[in-house]
Motif scaffolding. Structure first.
Motif, PDB file in Angstrom:
ATOM      1  N   CYS A  52      -6.483  12.724   2.554  1.00  0.00           N
ATOM      2  CA  CYS A  52      -6.275  11.788   3.658  1.00  0.00           C
ATOM      3  C   CYS A  52      -4.792  11.590   3.897  1.00  0.00           C
ATOM      4  N   GLY A  76      -4.785   4.228   8.440  1.00  0.00           N
ATOM      5  CA  GLY A  76      -6.014   3.989   7.689  1.00  0.00           C
ATOM      6  C   GLY A  76      -6.433   5.170   6.859  1.00  0.00           C
ATOM      7  N   THR A 121     -10.928   7.814   9.861  1.00  0.00           N
ATOM      8  CA  THR A 121     -10.103   7.294   8.776  1.00  0.00           C
ATOM      9  C   THR A 121     -10.977   6.895   7.608  1.00  0.00           C
ATOM     10  N   ALA A 151     -10.446   4.433   5.759  1.00  0.00           N
ATOM     11  CA  ALA A 151     -10.570   2.971   5.803  1.00  0.00           C
ATOM     12  C   ALA A 151     -11.830   2.528   6.548  1.00  0.00           C
ATOM     13  N   GLU A 152     -12.211   3.249   7.599  1.00  0.00           N
ATOM     14  CA  GLU A 152     -13.403   2.843   8.346  1.00  0.00           C
ATOM     15  C   GLU A 152     -14.694   3.160   7.602  1.00  0.00           C
ATOM     16  N   LEU A 176     -14.894   2.671   4.230  1.00  0.00           N
ATOM     17  CA  LEU A 176     -14.921   1.805   3.056  1.00  0.00           C
ATOM     18  C   LEU A 176     -15.351   0.407   3.486  1.00  0.00           C
ATOM     19  N   PRO A 204     -12.348  -4.237   3.710  1.00  0.00           N
ATOM     20  CA  PRO A 204     -11.092  -4.008   4.441  1.00  0.00           C
ATOM     21  C   PRO A 204      -9.888  -4.035   3.492  1.00  0.00           C
ATOM     22  N   GLY A 205      -8.937  -3.164   3.737  1.00  0.00           N
ATOM     23  CA  GLY A 205      -7.722  -3.112   2.926  1.00  0.00           C
ATOM     24  C   GLY A 205      -7.824  -2.271   1.674  1.00  0.00           C
ATOM     25  N   THR A 206      -9.010  -1.725   1.389  1.00  0.00           N
ATOM     26  CA  THR A 206      -9.195  -0.935   0.162  1.00  0.00           C
ATOM     27  C   THR A 206      -8.293   0.284   0.141  1.00  0.00           C
ATOM     28  N   PHE A 207      -8.177   0.994   1.276  1.00  0.00           N
ATOM     29  CA  PHE A 207      -7.380   2.220   1.286  1.00  0.00           C
ATOM     30  C   PHE A 207      -5.910   1.928   1.009  1.00  0.00           C
ATOM     31  N   MET A 208      -5.359   0.880   1.637  1.00  0.00           N
ATOM     32  CA  MET A 208      -3.947   0.559   1.420  1.00  0.00           C
ATOM     33  C   MET A 208      -3.713   0.075  -0.017  1.00  0.00           C
ATOM     34  N   THR A 234     -15.830   0.090  -5.217  1.00  0.00           N
ATOM     35  CA  THR A 234     -15.939  -0.358  -3.827  1.00  0.00           C
ATOM     36  C   THR A 234     -17.257   0.172  -3.291  1.00  0.00           C
TER      37      THR A 234
END
Length: 142
Positions: A48, A53, A78, A80-81, A83, A86-90, A107
């Protein structure tokens, strides 16, 4: 090609794979052979983009099965969409560096069919086709 791969044990039965990237490593023929080798692994791996995201740039067969989708369905979306939190990827990217992979954490993954699948997720930063990226490992949580 398999000799280029390195594995690090992340838990009782989970491995995160990485491979060294040299200047000529990105040549299409070699990249295709590495992709073919990674496609055969039962471990779900996605590459990724490290910004935004986390645009999905590449997935192996195990990710396609886990998410019940094809390259057409997944590439360009992405991570992120997909997961649930929210915010898990970052958070995941903040926990990894250029050498050390992140610790795995739990998660939920939203499949393309809308089902929630509990997973353990971890990542390691890697360059990919001249971009800053992350190799993400998704393992079903038990």
């Amino acid at each position: 090609v398999l000799g280029l791969l390195r594995a690090a044990r992340l838990g009782p039965s989970t491995f995160l794979l990485s491979f060294p990237v040299a200047g000529d490593f990105a040549a299409e023929a070699l990249e295709a052979r590495v992709a073919e080798a990674l496609d055969g692994l039962p471990i779900a791996l996605a590459i990724c983009a490290a910004e935004g995201g986390g645009e999905i740039l590449w997935v192996n067969d195990a990710v396609r099965l886990l998410m019940a989708g094809s390259d057409f369905d997944l590439l360009g979306t992405t991570l992120a969409e997909h997961l649930a939190i929210p915010g898990t990827f970052m958070t995941l990217l903040a926990a990894t560096g250029p050498v050390i992979p992140s610790a795995p954490f739990p998660t939920a993954l939203k499949t393309l069919e809308g089902l929630m699948t509990p997973v353990m997720i971890s990542a390691k930063r890697v360059p990919f086709r001249g971009r800053s990226a992350a190799m993400v490992c998704l393992a079903r949580a038990v």
